[in-house]
Design a protein around this motif. Structure first.
Motif, PDB file in Angstrom:
ATOM      1  N   PRO A  53      29.899  32.115  71.394  1.00 52.43           N
ATOM      2  CA  PRO A  53      29.464  32.995  72.321  1.00 52.43           C
ATOM      3  C   PRO A  53      28.121  33.274  72.767  1.00 52.43           C
ATOM      4  O   PRO A  53      27.245  33.173  71.836  1.00 52.43           O
ATOM      5  CB  PRO A  53      30.261  34.428  71.694  1.00 52.43           C
ATOM      6  N   ASN A 265      39.210  46.786  53.151  1.00 56.36           N
ATOM      7  CA  ASN A 265      38.917  48.403  53.438  1.00 56.36           C
ATOM      8  C   ASN A 265      39.164  49.144  52.555  1.00 56.36           C
ATOM      9  O   ASN A 265      38.655  50.388  52.335  1.00 56.36           O
ATOM     10  CB  ASN A 265      39.302  48.381  54.830  1.00 56.36           C
ATOM     11  N   SER A 284      32.728  43.981  59.743  1.00 54.87           N
ATOM     12  CA  SER A 284      33.817  44.418  60.903  1.00 54.87           C
ATOM     13  C   SER A 284      34.976  44.885  60.481  1.00 54.87           C
ATOM     14  O   SER A 284      35.803  45.811  60.963  1.00 54.87           O
ATOM     15  CB  SER A 284      33.979  43.292  61.775  1.00 54.87           C
ATOM     16  N   PRO A 287      35.258  48.529  57.596  1.00 54.90           N
ATOM     17  CA  PRO A 287      33.999  49.378  57.968  1.00 54.90           C
ATOM     18  C   PRO A 287      33.783  50.747  57.064  1.00 54.90           C
ATOM     19  O   PRO A 287      32.933  51.242  56.836  1.00 54.90           O
ATOM     20  CB  PRO A 287      34.378  50.017  59.379  1.00 54.90           C
ATOM     21  N   ASP A 288      35.137  50.975  56.421  1.00 57.82           N
ATOM     22  CA  ASP A 288      34.998  52.211  55.507  1.00 57.82           C
ATOM     23  C   ASP A 288      34.254  52.088  54.068  1.00 57.82           C
ATOM     24  O   ASP A 288      33.632  52.903  53.383  1.00 57.82           O
ATOM     25  CB  ASP A 288      36.454  53.001  54.938  1.00 57.82           C
ATOM     26  N   ALA A 349      25.757  35.065  68.562  1.00 60.11           N
ATOM     27  CA  ALA A 349      26.972  34.234  67.768  1.00 60.11           C
ATOM     28  C   ALA A 349      26.735  34.320  66.308  1.00 60.11           C
ATOM     29  O   ALA A 349      27.422  33.644  65.479  1.00 60.11           O
ATOM     30  CB  ALA A 349      27.022  32.784  68.231  1.00 60.11           C
ATOM     31  N   ASN A 350      25.703  35.353  65.686  1.00 62.58           N
ATOM     32  CA  ASN A 350      25.475  35.183  64.136  1.00 62.58           C
ATOM     33  C   ASN A 350      25.519  33.948  63.568  1.00 62.58           C
ATOM     34  O   ASN A 350      25.702  33.422  62.439  1.00 62.58           O
ATOM     35  CB  ASN A 350      26.730  36.022  63.520  1.00 62.58           C
TER      36      ASN A 350
ATOM     37  N   TRP B  52      53.095  47.831  69.485  1.00 62.28           N
ATOM     38  CA  TRP B  52      52.061  47.578  68.306  1.00 62.28           C
ATOM     39  C   TRP B  52      50.733  47.411  69.358  1.00 62.28           C
ATOM     40  O   TRP B  52      49.639  47.918  69.202  1.00 62.28           O
ATOM     41  CB  TRP B  52      52.094  46.330  67.773  1.00 62.28           C
ATOM     42  N   ARG B  61      37.391  50.478  67.460  1.00 62.97           N
ATOM     43  CA  ARG B  61      37.506  49.094  66.469  1.00 62.97           C
ATOM     44  C   ARG B  61      37.491  49.757  65.245  1.00 62.97           C
ATOM     45  O   ARG B  61      38.221  49.033  64.389  1.00 62.97           O
ATOM     46  CB  ARG B  61      36.067  48.340  67.121  1.00 62.97           C
ATOM     47  N   GLN B  62      36.866  50.666  64.779  1.00 60.62           N
ATOM     48  CA  GLN B  62      36.913  51.095  63.325  1.00 60.62           C
ATOM     49  C   GLN B  62      38.139  51.444  62.948  1.00 60.62           C
ATOM     50  O   GLN B  62      38.670  51.132  61.927  1.00 60.62           O
ATOM     51  CB  GLN B  62      36.004  52.385  63.274  1.00 60.62           C
ATOM     52  N   PHE B  64      40.894  50.385  64.022  1.00 64.09           N
ATOM     53  CA  PHE B  64      41.817  49.102  64.265  1.00 64.09           C
ATOM     54  C   PHE B  64      42.631  48.858  62.943  1.00 64.09           C
ATOM     55  O   PHE B  64      43.773  48.575  62.775  1.00 64.09           O
ATOM     56  CB  PHE B  64      41.242  48.314  64.923  1.00 64.09           C
ATOM     57  N   THR B  65      41.594  48.590  61.824  1.00 65.15           N
ATOM     58  CA  THR B  65      42.296  47.983  60.486  1.00 65.15           C
ATOM     59  C   THR B  65      42.548  49.212  59.652  1.00 65.15           C
ATOM     60  O   THR B  65      42.977  49.036  58.468  1.00 65.15           O
ATOM     61  CB  THR B  65      41.398  46.906  59.849  1.00 65.15           C
ATOM     62  N   THR B  66      41.813  50.544  60.042  1.00 67.31           N
ATOM     63  CA  THR B  66      42.144  51.593  58.797  1.00 67.31           C
ATOM     64  C   THR B  66      43.021  52.439  59.013  1.00 67.31           C
ATOM     65  O   THR B  66      43.195  53.528  58.259  1.00 67.31           O
ATOM     66  CB  THR B  66      40.515  52.129  58.930  1.00 67.31           C
ATOM     67  N   GLN B 260      36.754  32.698  68.881  1.00 65.03           N
ATOM     68  CA  GLN B 260      35.422  33.079  68.550  1.00 65.03           C
ATOM     69  C   GLN B 260      35.363  34.317  67.689  1.00 65.03           C
ATOM     70  O   GLN B 260      34.240  34.700  67.181  1.00 65.03           O
ATOM     71  CB  GLN B 260      34.600  33.483  69.769  1.00 65.03           C
ATOM     72  N   GLN B 263      32.868  34.027  64.680  1.00 61.38           N
ATOM     73  CA  GLN B 263      31.602  34.340  65.026  1.00 61.38           C
ATOM     74  C   GLN B 263      31.281  35.736  65.041  1.00 61.38           C
ATOM     75  O   GLN B 263      30.272  36.006  64.871  1.00 61.38           O
ATOM     76  CB  GLN B 263      31.170  33.413  66.325  1.00 61.38           C
ATOM     77  N   ILE B 264      32.347  36.357  66.035  1.00 63.15           N
ATOM     78  CA  ILE B 264      31.985  37.617  66.575  1.00 63.15           C
ATOM     79  C   ILE B 264      33.257  38.400  66.222  1.00 63.15           C
ATOM     80  O   ILE B 264      34.035  38.477  67.051  1.00 63.15           O
ATOM     81  CB  ILE B 264      31.400  37.981  67.967  1.00 63.15           C
ATOM     82  N   PRO B 265      33.199  39.030  64.762  1.00 64.36           N
ATOM     83  CA  PRO B 265      34.652  39.697  64.640  1.00 64.36           C
ATOM     84  C   PRO B 265      35.025  40.923  65.766  1.00 64.36           C
ATOM     85  O   PRO B 265      36.313  40.995  65.972  1.00 64.36           O
ATOM     86  CB  PRO B 265      34.244  40.265  63.228  1.00 64.36           C
ATOM     87  N   ASP B 266      34.032  41.473  66.212  1.00 65.60           N
ATOM     88  CA  ASP B 266      34.188  42.557  67.187  1.00 65.60           C
ATOM     89  C   ASP B 266      35.019  42.273  68.374  1.00 65.60           C
ATOM     90  O   ASP B 266      35.761  42.971  69.053  1.00 65.60           O
ATOM     91  CB  ASP B 266      32.943  43.233  67.687  1.00 65.60           C
ATOM     92  N   ARG B 268      37.864  40.779  68.390  1.00 60.39           N
ATOM     93  CA  ARG B 268      39.273  40.841  68.408  1.00 60.39           C
ATOM     94  C   ARG B 268      39.697  42.115  69.162  1.00 60.39           C
ATOM     95  O   ARG B 268      40.814  41.904  69.794  1.00 60.39           O
ATOM     96  CB  ARG B 268      39.408  41.170  66.816  1.00 60.39           C
TER      97      ARG B 268
END
Lengths: 442, 303
Positions: A53, A265, A284, A287-288, A349-350, B52, B61-62, B64-66, B260, B263-266, B268
């Motif tokens: 990216p 998390n 990512s 986050p918690d 791209a880290n 879903w 984004r925060q 999203f998984t929590t 990608q 490389q960049i989890p965000d 998603r």
């Protein structure tokens, strides 16, 4: 422009018969002699296919500084997601891009299929060896004399991400050996957590553990390839993790899923032995838990040792048939050594660079809030220096990953063992090599 | 011969079904309940992923998984859409436009070609007509994925890979469309009307465009819909043909982003919201054309 395109398209029907013959005879021409690599006359335009990216940002810096060597970026999905297959199709059709991004584990596949230019004769390439972490350089030379097939880009040295807060609160020592790791796993299980998640589909992570142990899955010489997925080191690693799985000491969530992220998390899982790029994955996905993580070297088989594995990393290769190997080689070298380019790729791209100096870029000099202010990159830089340079990937890694992953999935659900999966993988890998007419020793 | 036997068999079977008081056929309450239950389960099964997707698209984004994956927390749908559109200078909108171009133009031209071919095979007798038709029918059996690589080699020879044409041209062919057009033209365009048009002085082309296409309209809408959906969802051909991000259709673009994520989890979150937006045009097209389609199928059945 539009007119020529239409005309070309119109010609397709006429050429169809030709193309059919071409595809049966389009074998790449013999390897370029390692002796000639001359600059082209006049300005050139190079094509570069990558899935990083934002790699355009780094390329823009080059294009600004080199008006005579312009680089056009083409985008694709990651290598195993389709770009490698595209490269092979393009090589067969004779219109591959000048440069392509290829991961270390796919390099032997391209070498065996004669898809790479040897750029050793190009100015400054052989001398660049000293700029790179040693094991990455042996990955792009395959141990051949006077041969360089790509420039290393990034690496994935492995270390252990762990929940510093949970270990401290519960009075559990942070493990430094695999033995201590297993003991800690039992203590954590009593508290209702898991020390780690065994990733049934990331076989390259498992390969990183074998790499640390000193195992070799593949080797090759003039007589052909040897496959050894069941050697003593691999067996040692497989049996160790099998024990953890059998005693319910590790979780077995499918990796990279929402439930996997949620397990981190919610503090259910305490550590992750992973590569440097995993730092962003945790930040990512969980986050918690910000501020509670830290990084330590991988647990060792022998107390006091410092061996590390590697998971991931890629190269910039000059693909066979490029009309401008000299310019392509210069660009590849610049992209992966220039401080501005590396900084740009890290930002977008880290990327963690494969150069020795790369680890000291400003981007890696600071403590990270998510990791309680620790400068985690010091740990990874040290790990990068402790990766065994002699590890060799095989020419059919995608197949190996798929076959072994099937067996690993069965093993985590109680059907068979990890070692069974590797034994089956050994047989299917030899069969796949033979099917591809690659000489193999049994 | 077989037809009459079948009809007879049907009649005997029909005799066993008890006619209800109002003359229609009545199912038992149990079988109706079972059918309803199966339908409800199937509906839930198919709608849950959509639900879903919608719920996930509305989360930050925060969260999203929590948070609970099937229920809302903060409603950030519009922020997410804004983030999606801003990412990489709005390349997502470009992808949507490309998909609309490939699917819209491709389906329209494919429908036209299929209609002309089907009409010609149905209404003109010429030597080799059946062979010609059978060869086209054979085309239905060849999966599109199997053709992608040969097509790539062809377009490579012509230097036309990585252009709009590489995706558009292969989409213009619809063997199923030709088949449907022929069947429909034979059934719904009476020879007498064509004769009448000719007597009135219309040429063959004019007859086709002013008379036949109108009578064939329901079939044409069906072909258009099928082809539109097929092109919109076609992923493999663009994957092989296209390298330039600016030419990607939305399916390929989202797939590339999804690879990608390591490389960049965000990214998603952008893939999720992008997936939601990318199915909206399909739903709109379906709803808009559904009326023609349904009535068309019914007409065909009654005839």
């Amino acid at each position: 422009m539009a007119i020529t395109r239409v005309a070309r398209v119109g010609a397709i029907a006429a050429i169809s018969a030709l193309a059919l013959t071409a595809c049966s005879t389009a074998a790449p021409e013999g390897p370029a002699a390692g002796g000639d690599c001359a600059p082209s006359d006049g300005p050139v335009t190079l094509t570069f296919t990558s899935w990083l990216p934002g790699v355009e940002e780094a390329v823009a810096i080059w294009n600004e500084e080199n008006p005579d060597i312009q680089v056009e970026v083409q985008t694709g999905p990651n290598g195993n997601g389709g770009t490698y297959q595209n490269f092979f199709n393009q090589l067969a059709a004779g219109n591959a891009p000048d440069l392509g991004q290829i991961e270390f584990d796919a390099m032997p596949n391209f070498r065996v299929q004669d898809g790479l230019e040897n750029i050793a004769a190009c100015e400054g390439i052989l001398e660049a060896e000293e700029l790179f972490v040693p094991w990455t350089w042996s990955q792009v030379t395959f141990g051949e004399e006077n041969a360089v097939y790509a420039i290393p880009q990034d690496t994935g040295p492995m270390a252990m991400f762990y929940r510093a807060d949970l270990f401290e609160e519960n009075g559990i020592a942070v493990p430094t050996t695999w033995e201590e790791y297993e003991a800690a796993a039992a203590q954590i299980r009593e508290l209702g957590g898991y020390i780690n998640n065994f990733s049934q589909s990331d076989i390259n992570a498992f390969a990183g553990l074998v790499w640390q142990t000193g195992g070799q899955w593949f080797s090759n010489d003039a007589d052909g390839w040897s496959v050894n997925l069941t050697g003593p080191e691999t067996t040692q690693v497989a049996e160790y993790w099998q024990g953890l799985i059998d005693n319910d000491l590790v979780a077995v969530y499918p990796p990279w899923t929402d439930e996997w992220n949620a397990a981190y998390n919610s503090s259910e899982i305490w550590t992750w032995v992973s590569a440097v790029w995993g730092a962003n994955t945790i930040a990512s996905g969980a986050p918690d838990t910000a501020g509670n993580w830290a990084v330590a070297p991988m647990p060792q088989w022998e107390a006091g040792a410092s061996a590390a594995g590697n998971w991931g990393g890629s190269t910039t290769a000059v693909l066979k048939g490029s009309d401008h190997p000299y310019e392509a080689a210069q660009f590849a070298l610049w992209l992966n050594t220039d401080a501005d380019a590396l900084t740009a790729m890290n930002r977008t791209a880290n990327i963690y660079p494969a150069t020795i100096e790369g680890g000291s870029l400003p981007a890696f000099g600071e403590g990270l809030e998510f990791y309680g202010g620790q400068n985690i990159y010091e740990v990874f830089a040290e790990a990068g220096n402790n990766v065994d340079p002699n590890f060799t990937w095989g020419p059919t890694m995608t197949q190996v990953y798929n076959d072994v992953a099937d067996g690993f999935s069965a093993a985590v659900s109680g059907n068979g063992t990890l070692l069974d999966a590797l034994t089956a993988g050994q047989a299917s890998t030899i069969a796949a090599l033979k099917a591809a007419s690659i000489p193999v020793k049994e | 011969m077989t037809v009459t036997t079948e009809t007879r068999a049907l009649r005997t079977q029909g005799a066993r079904v008890k006619p209800s008081r109002d003359g229609g056929i009545r199912e038992s309450a149990i079988s109706r309940a079972v059918a309803m239950a199966v339908m409800i389960v199937a509906t839930l099964y198919f709608l849950t992923p959509l639900w879903w997707l919608f719920v996930a698209s509305t989360k930050t984004r925060q969260e999203f998984t929590t948070t609970n994956p099937l229920w809302f927390s903060d409603f950030a749908l519009f922020d997410n859409i804004a983030a999606l559109i801003q990412y990489r200078d709005g390349v997502f909108l470009q992808w949507l436009a490309n998909s609309a171009l490939y699917a819209g133009v491709g389906a329209a031209l494919a429908t036209l070609i299929a209609a002309m071919a089907g009409y010609a095979i149905a209404k003109y007798s010429f030597r080799g007509r059946e062979t010609f038709f059978n060869v086209i029918l054979g085309g239905i059996l060849v999966p599109a994925t199997a053709l992608a690589l040969p097509l790539f080699l062809l377009f490579s020879q012509a230097g036309a890979t990585n252009t709009i044409w590489a995706v558009l041209l292969p989409s213009l062919v619809s063997p199923f469309g030709v088949y449907l057009s022929r069947i429909y033209a034979a059934a719904s365009v009476p020879d007498e009307i064509i004769e009448a048009a000719r007597i009135d002085g219309a040429g063959e082309v004019r007859t086709f465009f002013t008379v036949a296409t109108r009578l064939m309209a329901p079939a044409l809408v069906t072909i258009f819909l099928f082809q539109f959906v097929a092109i919109w969802n076609n992923f493999f051909l663009p994957l092989i043909m296209l390298r330039d991000e600016g030419l990607f259709p939305v399916t390929l673009g989202l797939y590339v982003w999804n690879t990608q994520v390591s490389q960049i989890p965000d990214i998603r979150a952008l893939v999720v919201i992008g997936s939601l937006l990318s199915i909206i045009p399909l739903i709109v097209t379906f709803l808009a054309l559904q009326r023609f389609w349904q009535s068309g199928l019914a007409n065909g059945g009654l005839k």
